[in-house]
Scaffold this motif. Structure first.
Motif, PDB file in Angstrom:
ATOM      1  N   GLN A 176       2.008   5.513 -12.904  1.00 37.24           N
ATOM      2  CA  GLN A 176       3.143   4.689 -12.171  1.00 37.24           C
ATOM      3  C   GLN A 176       3.107   4.115 -11.143  1.00 37.24           C
ATOM      4  N   TYR A 177       2.947   5.034 -10.053  1.00 37.95           N
ATOM      5  CA  TYR A 177       2.956   4.503  -8.755  1.00 37.95           C
ATOM      6  C   TYR A 177       1.340   3.939  -8.278  1.00 37.95           C
ATOM      7  N   TYR A 178       0.578   4.690  -8.512  1.00 38.28           N
ATOM      8  CA  TYR A 178      -0.904   4.114  -8.207  1.00 38.28           C
ATOM      9  C   TYR A 178      -1.135   2.733  -9.071  1.00 38.28           C
ATOM     10  N   ALA A 179      -0.873   2.887 -10.323  1.00 37.19           N
ATOM     11  CA  ALA A 179      -1.069   1.600 -10.795  1.00 37.19           C
ATOM     12  C   ALA A 179      -0.110   0.411 -10.334  1.00 37.19           C
ATOM     13  N   LYS A 180       1.069   0.659  -9.983  1.00 33.52           N
ATOM     14  CA  LYS A 180       1.906  -0.444  -9.289  1.00 33.52           C
ATOM     15  C   LYS A 180       1.271  -0.665  -7.914  1.00 33.52           C
ATOM     16  N   LYS A 181       0.730   0.276  -7.104  1.00 37.00           N
ATOM     17  CA  LYS A 181      -0.053  -0.174  -5.977  1.00 37.00           C
ATOM     18  C   LYS A 181      -1.083  -0.982  -6.123  1.00 37.00           C
ATOM     19  N   PHE A 182      -1.919  -0.594  -7.153  1.00 43.18           N
ATOM     20  CA  PHE A 182      -3.084  -1.505  -7.452  1.00 43.18           C
ATOM     21  C   PHE A 182      -2.580  -2.910  -7.828  1.00 43.18           C
ATOM     22  N   ARG A 183      -1.488  -2.996  -8.668  1.00 43.26           N
ATOM     23  CA  ARG A 183      -1.001  -4.482  -8.939  1.00 43.26           C
ATOM     24  C   ARG A 183      -0.504  -5.234  -7.604  1.00 43.26           C
ATOM     25  N   VAL A 184       0.010  -4.499  -7.035  1.00 42.20           N
ATOM     26  CA  VAL A 184       0.418  -5.138  -5.595  1.00 42.20           C
ATOM     27  C   VAL A 184      -0.639  -5.511  -4.719  1.00 42.20           C
ATOM     28  N   GLU A 185      -1.761  -4.624  -4.464  1.00 38.93           N
ATOM     29  CA  GLU A 185      -2.793  -4.938  -3.529  1.00 38.93           C
ATOM     30  C   GLU A 185      -3.499  -6.265  -4.299  1.00 38.93           C
ATOM     31  N   HIS A 186      -3.639  -6.072  -5.562  1.00 37.04           N
ATOM     32  CA  HIS A 186      -4.238  -7.155  -6.180  1.00 37.04           C
ATOM     33  C   HIS A 186      -3.826  -8.442  -6.046  1.00 37.04           C
ATOM     34  N   PHE A 187      -2.229  -8.446  -6.214  1.00 37.32           N
ATOM     35  CA  PHE A 187      -1.473  -9.637  -5.931  1.00 37.32           C
ATOM     36  C   PHE A 187      -1.726 -10.146  -4.733  1.00 37.32           C
ATOM     37  N   THR A 188      -1.356  -9.245  -3.698  1.00 38.03           N
ATOM     38  CA  THR A 188      -1.653  -9.617  -2.236  1.00 38.03           C
ATOM     39  C   THR A 188      -3.137 -10.466  -1.961  1.00 38.03           C
ATOM     40  N   VAL A 196       6.997  -9.768   0.828  1.00 38.47           N
ATOM     41  CA  VAL A 196       7.625  -8.991  -0.073  1.00 38.47           C
ATOM     42  C   VAL A 196       6.534  -7.898  -0.568  1.00 38.47           C
ATOM     43  N   MET A 197       5.277  -8.141  -0.696  1.00 39.29           N
ATOM     44  CA  MET A 197       4.366  -7.210  -1.005  1.00 39.29           C
ATOM     45  C   MET A 197       4.074  -6.312   0.260  1.00 39.29           C
ATOM     46  N   THR A 198       3.990  -6.806   1.153  1.00 38.35           N
ATOM     47  CA  THR A 198       3.978  -6.125   2.399  1.00 38.35           C
ATOM     48  C   THR A 198       4.760  -4.870   2.534  1.00 38.35           C
ATOM     49  N   VAL A 208       3.636 -29.706  -7.632  1.00 37.25           N
ATOM     50  CA  VAL A 208       4.728 -29.105  -6.387  1.00 37.25           C
ATOM     51  C   VAL A 208       4.138 -29.318  -5.037  1.00 37.25           C
ATOM     52  N   SER A 209       5.014 -29.522  -4.220  1.00 36.59           N
ATOM     53  CA  SER A 209       4.556 -30.068  -2.600  1.00 36.59           C
ATOM     54  C   SER A 209       4.041 -28.753  -2.183  1.00 36.59           C
ATOM     55  N   ASP A 210       3.282 -29.170  -0.935  1.00 34.77           N
ATOM     56  CA  ASP A 210       2.480 -28.349  -0.272  1.00 34.77           C
ATOM     57  C   ASP A 210       3.427 -27.311   0.524  1.00 34.77           C
ATOM     58  N   ALA A 211       4.488 -27.936   0.953  1.00 33.21           N
ATOM     59  CA  ALA A 211       5.283 -26.958   1.905  1.00 33.21           C
ATOM     60  C   ALA A 211       6.065 -25.965   0.768  1.00 33.21           C
ATOM     61  N   VAL A 212       6.336 -26.263  -0.372  1.00 33.23           N
ATOM     62  CA  VAL A 212       6.886 -25.248  -1.195  1.00 33.23           C
ATOM     63  C   VAL A 212       5.846 -24.440  -1.568  1.00 33.23           C
ATOM     64  N   VAL A 213       4.705 -24.679  -1.850  1.00 31.89           N
ATOM     65  CA  VAL A 213       3.468 -23.814  -2.275  1.00 31.89           C
ATOM     66  C   VAL A 213       3.203 -22.715  -0.951  1.00 31.89           C
ATOM     67  N   LEU A 214       3.114 -23.271   0.471  1.00 32.50           N
ATOM     68  CA  LEU A 214       2.741 -22.333   1.494  1.00 32.50           C
ATOM     69  C   LEU A 214       3.965 -21.713   1.703  1.00 32.50           C
ATOM     70  N   ASN A 215       5.095 -21.991   1.647  1.00 34.60           N
ATOM     71  CA  ASN A 215       6.402 -21.126   1.986  1.00 34.60           C
ATOM     72  C   ASN A 215       6.514 -19.948   0.979  1.00 34.60           C
ATOM     73  N   SER A 216       6.201 -20.272  -0.556  1.00 35.11           N
ATOM     74  CA  SER A 216       6.190 -19.170  -1.639  1.00 35.11           C
ATOM     75  C   SER A 216       4.995 -18.206  -1.301  1.00 35.11           C
ATOM     76  N   ILE A 217       3.779 -18.717  -0.686  1.00 29.88           N
ATOM     77  CA  ILE A 217       2.836 -17.684  -0.641  1.00 29.88           C
ATOM     78  C   ILE A 217       3.229 -16.762   0.821  1.00 29.88           C
ATOM     79  N   ASN A 218       3.749 -17.467   1.660  1.00 33.73           N
ATOM     80  CA  ASN A 218       4.327 -16.385   2.879  1.00 33.73           C
ATOM     81  C   ASN A 218       5.293 -15.540   2.426  1.00 33.73           C
TER      82      ASN A 218
END
Length: 1123
Positions: free
Chosen positions: A523-535, A638-640, A623-633
C-alpha cells in the motif's frame, strides 16, 4: 472444505485430513499444530491449508467473549486470507468485521478496497456487495461528521455495591493445614522446602505416566544445561532462544515479521538524532527579520567573517522581528514537530520540504542556498523562523495533515496478549542443591507472600542447610500458595508439548505483524514508488520543454515545437522502443503525460493500456505551452506534498509493527516454573496432608494408650473403694431427698445468672469485624437456620439495654429505616466511588487487608478505614454504604467546614487516610498516589544550576480554560503535551542571593517516583457553556504517556484513565464516570441513575450535552508490579 481437491502430496493429504478431523472435533490447538507441520506443501496445495488455517481463526473469534481476543483472531485471519488470492473475498469479510468491532475508518477503507478488487470479477458474490455498501455508508458518515457510536445496554450491576458471585472464603481444609503448619517446629518447616527430585519424578510418573516422566526429564535437562527457567520459543519452528533480541531477530528474518524493502524502493528515513535534539530543545522559536538577516549575511560573506555563533544549532546573533502572528504560528509549528518527534513519525522528507521552502524564500531576496549553507542556516530549524506568514501557514497546513495515531486496534492486541502473558509470570525462585538431587523452594514463602515477579528466572546451586539457616519461618502463607488455583491457560497443562502453549493467539499475532508488513509494502511503499516515478516524469517533461526553449534561442531560424507536441513525440518514441522489460515503465510514463495534458489537479495513478494513453495524447497535441507548464508545476507541487504524508503513514505502520512484534516476543516467553508448578504443588500438598494424617493417627494412638493405662489404674482402686462408694451414694440420695424443692429454685436462679454473666463478658463485634466472624465461623446446616435466627434475635434484645453498646442490626439499617435519614454529600459519594474503581488501589487494599489499623481514637481515619474495609471485604450493601458514608461525612465536618467541592474532599480523604498496623509497610497514599518531583533550572544567562529539594504531591492541578485554549489553538495535540506546555509557562528566577543573575528560566520537572495512580484535578470557572465543556473534554485523552510530561522516566510510560468525578449543571450535583467492561458508565446518587455512556467519544458528547465538568481524573499505570 470438502470441495477442495485432494493434496498432490500423499503425506500432506494425510496430515491435512487429520487437521480437518481435529477441527471438526473442536480441537483447534491440535489442528493448528498439524497445520504448522504442513509448511512443506507447495503450489496449489497451500490454498486448502490456508483456508483451514483462516477458518479456525474466524471460528475462534466467533466463539470467544473477549473483545480483545476476538479482534486478534480476526486480524490474524486477514493476513492468511489476503496472502492467498482465491480467498480475498473472505479477507474482505474479516476486514469488515474488524471495522465494525473497532468502528475504524482505517479498516472500512481496507475492506472496501479489498472487496472492490474482487466484485468486478465475481459479480455473483452478494456478500461482497454487502461489504461494499456497508463500508461506503460508514465512510460517508465519517466524511460528513454524522457517524455515531451505538451504545450497548447495561446488563451489569455496580461492582462497588454488589459483591462478586464467586466470592471464596478460607475453607476448613486450609484452616486445618494452617493449624497443623503452625504446630511444626522450624526445622521441619525448613526441611519441607527441600523437594526430592526422585520422589517428585515418581509422583509425576504415577500421575501422568511415561509422557509426564519424559516431559519432566526434558525440563530438568534444559534448566541444568542453561541454568535458567525462562527462555523464548518460536511456536512456528520450535527453535529456542536465550534472549528476547535473538527471538525478535529470528522472527523478522525467518517468519516475515520484519519488512524487507525492494531494492528499487526509496525507504522512508526518520530525522537524525541531532535534528530531534534541535527541535525539542528550548531554542528560541521567535520570528526573525529576514531583510536585516540578508544584509548581515552578505556583509559577513564580503568581509570573510566567521559564521554565526550557534548553541545546539540555535543562534542568538540573528535579528528578531516583532510579529505576534508569526510568533503564534511558529509556536504551533514547534508543538506539532515536538509531537511528531515523540511519536517517532517525523521524516526527513518534511525537513527537506521546509528547507526548499526556506531556500525559495531567500532566493526572492537574491541569496542562494549555498550562501545559507556557508552561514550555517540550512541544517537548523531556526531557518523556519525566517518564513513569512503565508509560508508558515503553508507549512502548518502540511503538518496538520499528518496523523499521529493509526486506528488499527494495536492496543486491543496488546490487551489480549496481556491476558495470556501475565498468568505465566512467576514470582517464586526455584533453585537446586549442589548434587542436583533436590528442588529448593523460595525461602520467602516461609515468611510472607512474594510481591515482585522474577523476570530473569536464573538458577543457583546452593547448600540447602546454609540457604535456609537464617530464613524466617514464622508465616503460614506457604499454605495459601499451595492451595491457591494456579494461573495460566487451562487448555495448556503439564505435560503437553511446549509448542502448544498459547499457539492460537501466538499465530494470530504473527499474522497481525505480517499484515502490517504487507500494508507497508503493497500500500504505502507501492504508492510512494508511483509518486516518485510520477515526479520523475514531470521533471523529465519540464527539462524537455526547457531544452526546446534553449534550442530555439540558439537557432532562431529553426522551427519551434510546442510542449504538447514534444511530449507526444517522446511517448511515440518510447512506444516504438518498447519491449517486455520496460512496458510497465512506458505505460507509467505515458499515463503521467496524459495527466499533464488534461490539466488534472490531482493524479489518479491509474495504469491504462498503452494504446488508450497514446490516443488521448494525440488528441491533446494542441494544448498551449502555458497550460502544459502550469500543469507540470501544479502536479509537481502536489507530488511534493504527498511524500511527507506517505512517509508518516509508513512510520505509523512501522510503529504498529514494532508494538505487535514486541507482543509476539512476549508471547514467545516460556517459563518452565509455570509449567511444573501445578504438579509440584499437588505433590507438596499431598505430602503435607499425609504428614497431618500421620500426626493425627499418632495422636489418637497415644490417647488410646493413655486411656488403657487409666482404666487399669481405676479398676485396681475400684475394689478397695467399693464400700466407701456405696455409703457415699446412700448419703447423697438422702441429702437429695431432703432438699428437693430448694434445689430446683436454686437451679433456676443460677441459670439466669450464668446467662447474664456470659453476655457481660462478651464484647459485641463492630461492623467491620463481621467479615472475620463469617469466615472463621462454620456455616449453619439447613435444619439449624431457624434456631440460629431465633438465638440471634434474643441476643440482640438482651444487648439493647446494655450501656455503651449498639446493636449490629441498627448499624446495618438501610437509609429508609426509622429515624432521621443518613446525611449525604454528592461530591463525597462520587469521589469515593471513583476511587473504588481504581483496580490497583483495590488490589493493594486486598493485599494488605490484614494490616488495617484500628484508629478508634481518631474519628476521620476510623471512618475512612471502616468504609474501605467494608469495600475490600465486599460487604458494601446499600444500607451499610449509606451509614458508612454518613459517618464519614459527619467526621469530616467536625474537622473542616464542610465543602461541596470534590477536589477539596479528595484532599481531606488523602490527608486522613489511616496508616497500616505494621509500621514497616509504606502508607497507602504514599505508595499508590504520591509522586516525588524535583524542579531543575539551568540559567541560560549565567549557567547556574541550583538544586532544589524534592516535593511530594498527589497529582497536578490545571485550569480547564487553559487546557481548552491550547486544544483549540493547536488542534491535533495530545493531552500530556497540553499539560507540559502549560507547565512551561511556569518560570523560575535565577536566585540573586546565591550568586544568580535574576533571569527567569524554564523549569524542568523531574520525577523520581512514578505512582501507580496519577491524579489530575481541573479547575473550572463554573459558568462554562455546553460548547466550552465539550471542547475541554475533547482535550482529555484516555491514555497518556508520563514520560512526555516528566523527565527521568522510561519512554512510553503509559497511564490509562479509569474513572473521573464530574460536576453537573447544578453546582452540588456530582456524577462518577468509570470504565467498566470495555465501556464507560455514569453513576449518580439515585440507585437507578446508572447509564451506559459508551466509548470515549460518547463520553465527550455526554459531558457536553449534560454540562458535566470533569474535575478529578484518575489514571492507572498500565505496567505496575505489586509490591
Amino acid at each position: 472444505m470438502d470441495h477442495f481437491p485432494p493434496l498432490a502430496d500423499a503425506k500432506g493429504e494425510k496430515l491435512f485430513k487429520l487437521a480437518k478431523d481435529l477441527y471438526a472435533q473442536g480441537h483447534h490447538i491440535k489442528a493448528l499444530e498439524v497445520i504448522l507441520d504442513l509448511s512443506f506443501v507447495k503450489g496449489n496445495d497451500k490454498n486448502p491449508v490456508a483456508y483451514l488455517h483462516g477458518t479456525i481463526f474466524r471460528d475462534l473469534a466467533e466463539k470467544t467473549e473477549d473483545p480483545n481476543l476476538k479482534f486478534t483472531y480476526l486480524l490474524g485471519s486477514v493476513e492468511i486470507f489476503t496472502a492467498c488470492r482465491p480467498f480475498s473475498g473472505v479477507a474482505a469479510l474479516s476486514l469488515i468485521n474488524l471495522a465494525q468491532q473497532l468502528e475504524s475508518k482505517f479498516y472500512y477503507k481496507k475492506a472496501l478496497d479489498q472487496a472492490n478488487q474482487i466484485v468486478g470479477a465475481v459479480s455473483k458474490l452478494e456478500y461482497l456487495k454487502h461489504v461494499i455498501e456497508t463500508a461506503e455508508s460508514k465512510l460517508a458518515q465519517f466524511k460528513n461528521g454524522t457517524y455515531l457510536v451505538e451504545e450497548g445496554s447495561d446488563d451489569s450491576e455496580d461492582d462497588m455495591i454488589e459483591p462478586e458471585e464467586n466470592q471464596e472464603t478460607e475453607s476448613y481444609f486450609v484452616r486445618g493445614l494452617k493449624w497443623y503448619w503452625s504446630g511444626l517446629n522450624v526445622d521441619k518447616r525448613r526441611n519441607f522446602m527441600k523437594v526430592s527430585i526422585a520422589d517428585f519424578a515418581s509422583y509425576v510418573q504415577r500421575l501422568y505416566g511415561e509422557e509426564g516422566r519424559d516431559a519432566l526429564e526434558k525440563v530438568l535437562g534444559s534448566v541444568r544445561k542453561h541454568k535458567r527457567w525462562r527462555f523464548w520459543v518460536c511456536r512456528s519452528c520450535s527453535k529456542e532462544f536465550s534472549s528476547a533480541e535473538e527471538c525478535k531477530n529470528h522472527l523478522e528474518q525467518e517468519h516475515g515479521a520484519g519488512f524487507h524493502a525492494h531494492v528499487a524502493m526509496a525507504l522512508a528515513q526518520r530525522i537524525s538524532e541531532s535534528w530531534r535534539c534541535m527541535i525539542t530543545s528550548d531554542g528560541g522559536w521567535e520570528p526573525l527579520d529576514t531583510v536585516a538577516a540578508v544584509d548581515m549575511i552578505k556583509t559577513r560573506l564580503l568581509q570573510d567573517m566567521k559564521a554565526f555563533v550557534y548553541e545546539n544549532r540555535w543562534s542568538k546573533d540573528l535579528p528578531l522581528a516583532a510579529d505576534e502572528e508569526r510568533s503564534k504560528l511558529l509556536q504551533e509549528i514547534r508543538s506539532l514537530l515536538v509531537t511528531f518527534c515523540g511519536s517517532n513519525i517525523l521524516s526527513c522528507s518534511v525537513i527537506d520540504w521546509v528547507k526548499d521552502l526556506v531556500a525559495s524564500h531567500f532566493e526572492k531576496l537574491q541569496l542562494s542556498k549555498h550562501s545559507l549553507a556557508e552561514c550555517g542556516l540550512v541544517d537548523t530549524p531556526q531557518s523556519i523562523c525566517f518564513l513569512e506568514r503565508s509560508e508558515l501557514n503553508q507549512f502548518l497546513d502540511l503538518l496538520k495533515r499528518i496523523k499521529c495515531e493509526r486506528d488499527d486496534g494495536t492496543e486491543l492486541v496488546c490487551r489480549a496478549v496481556d491476558t495470556f502473558y501475565n498468568p505465566t509470570r512467576v514470582k517464586e525462585k526455584i533453585d537446586f542443591d549442589m548434587n542436583f538431587s533436590s528442588l529448593l523452594l523460595d525461602k520467602r514463602l516461609l515468611q510472607c507472600k512474594i510481591g515482585q515477579f522474577d523476570e530473569e528466572g536464573a538458577i543457583s546451586f546452593l547448600n540447602p542447610n546454609a540457604h535456609y539457616a537464617k530464613a524466617n519461618a514464622g508465616g503460614d502463607d506457604i499454605i495459601f500458595w499451595l492451595t491457591e488455583k494456579s494461573s495460566g491457560d487451562e487448555k495448556f497443562q503439564f505435560p503437553r508439548p511446549v509448542r502448544a502453549h498459547n499457539l492460537d493467539v501466538w499465530l494470530a499475532v504473527l499474522g497481525a505483524v505480517q499484515f502490517a508488513c504487507r500494508t507497508m509494502g503493497t500500500q504505502y511503499y507501492a504508492k510512494k514508488f508511483r509518486v516518485e516515478h510520477f515526479t520523475q516524469v514531470l521533471v523529465d517533461a519540464k527539462n524537455l520543454c526547457i531544452g526546446e526553449d534553449e534550442r530555439t534561442r540558439n537557432t532562431p531560424d529553426g522551427q519551434r515545437k510546442t510542449y504538447a507536441s514534444l511530449l507526444c513525440d517522446e511517448c511515440e518514441k518510447k512506444h516504438l522502443m518498447i519491449d517486455t522489460s520496460n512496458s510497465v515503465s512506458t505505460r507509467l510514463y505515458c499515463s503521467a503525460v496524459v495527466e499533464v495534458l488534461k490539466g488534472e489537479l490531482h493524479p489518479k495513478f491509474g495504469l491504462p493500456e498503452l494504446e488508450d494513453c497514446l490516443n488521448v495524447i494525440r488528441d491533446h497535441r494542441d494544448v498551449s505551452d502555458a497550460v502544459v507548464l502550469n500543469s507540470i508545476n501544479n502536479l509537481k507541487s502536489v507530488m511534493t506534498n504527498k511524500v511527507p504524508l506517505i512517509d508518516s503513514k509508513i512510520f505509523l505502520t512501522e510503529n504498529s509493527r514494532i508494538n505487535l512484534l514486541n507482543d509476539l516476543v512476549r508471547l514467545s516467553v516460556f517459563d518452565y516454573r509455570s509449567y511444573i508448578l501445578p504438579p509440584l504443588k499437588e505433590f507438596l500438598l499431598e505430602g503435607i496432608v499425609d504428614m497431618e494424617r500421620k500426626a493425627k493417627v499418632a495422636a489418637a494412638q497415644a490417647d488410646c494408650l493413655l486411656d488403657e493405662e487409666e482404666m487399669k489404674s481405676q479398676s485396681k482402686k475400684k475394689k478397695d473403694k467399693s464400700r466407701k462408694d456405696e455409703l457415699a451414694a446412700a448419703q447423697a440420695l438422702k441429702l437429695l431427698s431432703e432438699n428437693k424443692q430448694d434445689k430446683e429454685k436454686g437451679s433456676g436462679s443460677k441459670k439466669k445468672r450464668r446467662r447474664n454473666k456470659k453476655r457481660t463478658s462478651t464484647s459485641m463485634p463492630g461492623i467491620l469485624d463481621q467479615n472475620v466472624e463469617r469466615v472463621t465461623s462454620p456455616s449453619p446446616k439447613p435444619g439449624e437456620e431457624d434456631s440460629m435466627e431465633h438465638d440471634q434475635e434474643e441476643a440482640a434484645k438482651d444487648m439493647q439495654n446494655m450501656p455503651g453498646e449498639e446493636s449490629p442490626s441498627k448499624l446495618l439499617e438501610p437509609a429508609h429505616a426509622e429515624g432521621p435519614p443518613p446525611k449525604y454529600n454528592s461530591a463525597l459519594a462520587m469521589t469515593l466511588k471513583a476511587l473504588c474503581y481504581n483496580k490497583i488501589l483495590k488490589e493493594y487494599l486486598v493485599q494488605n487487608r490484614n494490616q488495617f489499623y484500628d484508629h478508634r481514637e481518631e474519628r476521620v481515619p476510623c471512618a475512612i478505614g471502616n468504609f474501605f474495609t467494608a469495600f475490600v471485604s465486599k460487604q458494601l450493601k446499600e444500607g451499610l454504604y449509606s451509614c458508612l458514608l454518613s459517618d464519614l461525612l459527619a467526621s469530616i465536618e467536625e474537622v473542616y467546614s464542610m465543602t461541596s467541592h470534590a477536589a477539596e474532599l479528595l484532599v481531606s480523604i488523602l490527608e486522613f487516610w489511616p496508616c497500616w498496623e505494621c509500621p514497616e509497610i509504606e502508607s497507602l497514599v504514599t505508595h499508590i498516589l504520591t509522586l516525588e518531583e524535583y524542579e531543575r533550572m539551568s540559567c541560560s544567562r549565567c549557567r547556574q544550576k541550583p538544586n532544589y529539594p524534592g516535593q511530594s504531591s498527589n497529582g497536578i492541578v490545571m485550569a480547564a480554560d487553559a487546557i481548552r485554549d491550547l486544544k483549540c489553538a493547536f488542534g491535533n495535540i495530545k493531552f500530556e503535551d497540553i499539560l507540559k506546555m502549560i507547565r512551561m509557562e511556569e518560570k523560575m528566577l535565577c536566585d540573586l542571593k546565591t550568586g544568580g543573575c535574576g533571569k527567569a528560566n524554564f523549569v524542568h520537572h523531574i520525577i523520581s517516583r512514578c505512582p501507580p495512580i496519577f491524579t489530575v484535578v481541573l479547575e473550572w470557572e463554573k459558568h462554562e457553556t455546553e460548547k466550552e465543556i465539550s471542547e475541554t473534554t475533547k482535550a482529555l485523552d484516555w491514555e497518556i504517556d508520563m514520560s512526555r510530561l516528566y523527565e527521568g522516566l522510561e519512554p512510553n510510560t503509559k497511564y490509562r484513565l479509569v474513572s473521573m468525578v464530574g460536576c453537573g449543571e447544578e453546582e452540588e450535583e456530582y456524577i462518577c464516570l468509570a470504565y467498566k467492561k470495555n465501556r464507560w458508565v455514569s453513576f449518580s446518587h439515585e440507585a437507578s441513575a446508572k447509564e451506559v455512556v459508551g466509548n470515549w467519544k460518547s463520553v465527550v458528547r455526554f459531558c457536553g450535552e449534560r454540562k458535566v465538568r470533569p474535575e478529578i481524573l484518575f489514571y492507572e499505570a498500565l505496567q505496575w508490579s505489586k509490591k
